[in-house]
Design a protein around this motif. Structure first.
Motif, PDB file in Angstrom:
ATOM      1  N   SER A 140      59.139  40.821  35.222  1.00  0.00           N
ATOM      2  CA  SER A 140      58.592  40.293  36.475  1.00  0.00           C
ATOM      3  C   SER A 140      57.079  40.429  36.391  1.00  0.00           C
ATOM      4  CB  SER A 140      59.130  41.071  37.670  1.00  0.00           C
ATOM      5  OG  SER A 140      60.542  41.008  37.723  1.00  0.00           O
ATOM      6  N   SER A 152      68.262  41.083  25.394  1.00  0.00           N
ATOM      7  CA  SER A 152      67.322  40.339  26.221  1.00  0.00           C
ATOM      8  C   SER A 152      66.628  41.287  27.185  1.00  0.00           C
ATOM      9  CB  SER A 152      68.047  39.247  27.009  1.00  0.00           C
ATOM     10  OG  SER A 152      68.881  39.828  27.998  1.00  0.00           O
ATOM     11  N   THR A 177      65.295  36.247  25.216  1.00  0.00           N
ATOM     12  CA  THR A 177      66.599  36.541  24.625  1.00  0.00           C
ATOM     13  C   THR A 177      66.483  36.375  23.113  1.00  0.00           C
ATOM     14  OG1 THR A 177      67.731  35.722  26.601  1.00  0.00           O
ATOM     15  CG2 THR A 177      69.051  35.957  24.617  1.00  0.00           C
ATOM     16  N   SER A 190      61.019  30.725  31.822  1.00  0.00           N
ATOM     17  CA  SER A 190      60.018  31.177  32.789  1.00  0.00           C
ATOM     18  C   SER A 190      60.194  30.407  34.087  1.00  0.00           C
ATOM     19  CB  SER A 190      58.604  30.950  32.235  1.00  0.00           C
ATOM     20  OG  SER A 190      57.621  31.196  33.228  1.00  0.00           O
ATOM     21  N   GLU A 205      59.187  35.150  36.723  1.00  0.00           N
ATOM     22  CA  GLU A 205      60.267  35.836  36.028  1.00  0.00           C
ATOM     23  C   GLU A 205      60.337  35.237  34.623  1.00  0.00           C
ATOM     24  OE1 GLU A 205      62.351  38.408  37.336  1.00  0.00           O
ATOM     25  OE2 GLU A 205      60.712  38.356  38.804  1.00  0.00           O
ATOM     26  N   ARG A 206      59.960  36.039  33.611  1.00  0.00           N
ATOM     27  CA  ARG A 206      59.921  35.585  32.222  1.00  0.00           C
ATOM     28  C   ARG A 206      61.004  36.323  31.433  1.00  0.00           C
ATOM     29  NH1 ARG A 206      54.193  35.911  29.208  1.00  0.00           N
ATOM     30  NH2 ARG A 206      53.620  35.065  31.265  1.00  0.00           N
ATOM     31  N   ARG A 207      61.975  35.590  30.943  1.00  0.00           N
ATOM     32  CA  ARG A 207      63.105  36.196  30.248  1.00  0.00           C
ATOM     33  C   ARG A 207      63.065  35.855  28.764  1.00  0.00           C
ATOM     34  NH1 ARG A 207      68.268  38.167  31.391  1.00  0.00           N
ATOM     35  NH2 ARG A 207      69.874  37.705  29.849  1.00  0.00           N
ATOM     36  N   THR A 232      63.595  44.360  33.274  1.00  0.00           N
ATOM     37  CA  THR A 232      65.036  44.527  33.419  1.00  0.00           C
ATOM     38  C   THR A 232      65.696  44.225  32.073  1.00  0.00           C
ATOM     39  OG1 THR A 232      64.890  43.806  35.724  1.00  0.00           O
ATOM     40  CG2 THR A 232      67.076  43.853  34.723  1.00  0.00           C
ATOM     41  N   THR A 263      64.049  40.819  31.032  1.00  0.00           N
ATOM     42  CA  THR A 263      63.308  39.973  31.962  1.00  0.00           C
ATOM     43  C   THR A 263      62.111  40.748  32.477  1.00  0.00           C
ATOM     44  OG1 THR A 263      65.311  38.802  32.642  1.00  0.00           O
ATOM     45  CG2 THR A 263      63.393  38.647  34.102  1.00  0.00           C
TER      46      THR A 263
END
Length: 312
Positions: free
Chosen positions: A124, A120, A143, A159, A139-141, A115, A122
């Motif tokens: 999944s 940034s 930025t 995370s 869920e690892r985002r 996403t 994210t």
């Protein structure tokens, strides 16, 4: 305009400088000024054993500011499971079994969705068990930002890992678990240097360091990378920062349920050239953590390798 508004405007302009481009089931490019400065490798190719080995986990490559030099390692070479910025644990307890999602024995980390956001994205991620089914989801985002000099790139990672049911325990040891940065296979192992906040810091013994950094050389160019450890991360976190090939990072451990995920928050800052001023690292951590801690003394250490095992 009020100072706060000016700061928010500057942050907004800063964030807008990064473009996110997703190539489905292959990679995510992060670009600044038309130059790729980071790339998430997320393919999961099962067509051959070789392709599977190359793609059994996602990881983030980092490049120099010109987008020309790859700072981080991919598959192959020494310790093939060391790849870019990556996250894993060699001892995960779940459902009465133990799983190794560091060396990736018997299961993969598979990106199922990306996403994009403003500077940034994210990812999944399914952490597979004995079968293709996930026993953990994450869920690892990431930025991205252009931090204050001397750094040219900021990579913020959060995370949240949770089991599909019941409870999971994330564990391992400082050399085989946690959030890690691995320099390129072309790293000059003779010059790798580590820096820590405080006097006479021993990375083998100390817990909960706010940051650690390393200076390394790749293809004749020298870089400095610092990892910032957020104060909300699990306590008793170990720091692994001593190998000549440059793999370094933080090792937290803890338990997770579906209602209470295992949460982590780190930031990496990257500079071209040597950075040896503790004030640069501490100011970055203060901004990251919302603190105003004083600048500490600085411990500078060369790399080390484990002692050879004696033959029986």
């Amino acid at each position: 305009m009020k100072p706060t508004a000016l700061i928010l405007l500057a942050l907004s302009l800063n964030a807008a400088a990064f473009d996110i481009s997703v190539v489905e089931k292959d990679h995510v490019d992060v670009s600044a000024g038309g130059k790729v400065v980071a790339r998430l490798m997320m393919a999961n190719d099962l067509s051959t054993p070789e392709k599977h080995h190359e793609t059994y986990k996602p990881y983030l490559h980092v490049f120099d500011a010109a987008g020309a030099t790859r700072l981080t390692k991919g598959p192959g070479s020494n310790f093939t499971h060391h790849r870019g910025i990556f996250l894993g644990f060699s001892k995960i307890s779940y459902g009465g079994k133990s799983y190794d999602r560091w060396h990736m024995k018997g299961g993969d980390q598979v990106v199922t969705k990306v996403t994009p956001g403003d500077s940034s994205f994210t990812a999944s991620i399914d952490w597979q068990g004995d079968t293709k089914d996930a026993f953990l989801t994450e869920e690892r985002r990431f930025t991205f930002s252009a931090p204050a000099k001397p750094f040219y790139l900021g990579i913020d990672m959060t995370s949240a890992i949770k089991p599909v049911s019941g409870e999971a325990e994330m564990n391992g040891d400082p050399e085989h678990a946690g959030a890690q940065f691995r320099p390129s296979e072309k790293v000059d192992t003779k010059t790798t240097t580590y820096l820590f906040p405080g006097e006479n810091i021993d990375a083998h013994k100390v817990k909960d360091l706010p940051w650690s950094a390393e200076i390394f050389t790749v293809e004749g160019k020298t870089f400095t990378v610092v990892i910032l450890n957020h104060p909300d991360n699990p306590k008793e976190t170990s720091t692994s920062a001593y190998r000549d090939y440059g793999r370094f990072g933080m090792f937290p451990k803890g338990k997770a349920t579906a209602e209470s995920p295992f949460k982590l928050h780190y930031q990496w800052l990257v500079a071209e050239g040597e950075v040896r001023d503790a004030a640069d690292f501490q100011q970055a951590w203060n901004a990251f953590a919302g603190k105003n801690d004083p600048v500490p003394a600085l411990t500078v250490k060369g790399s080390e390798q484990p002692k050879p095992k004696k033959e029986k």
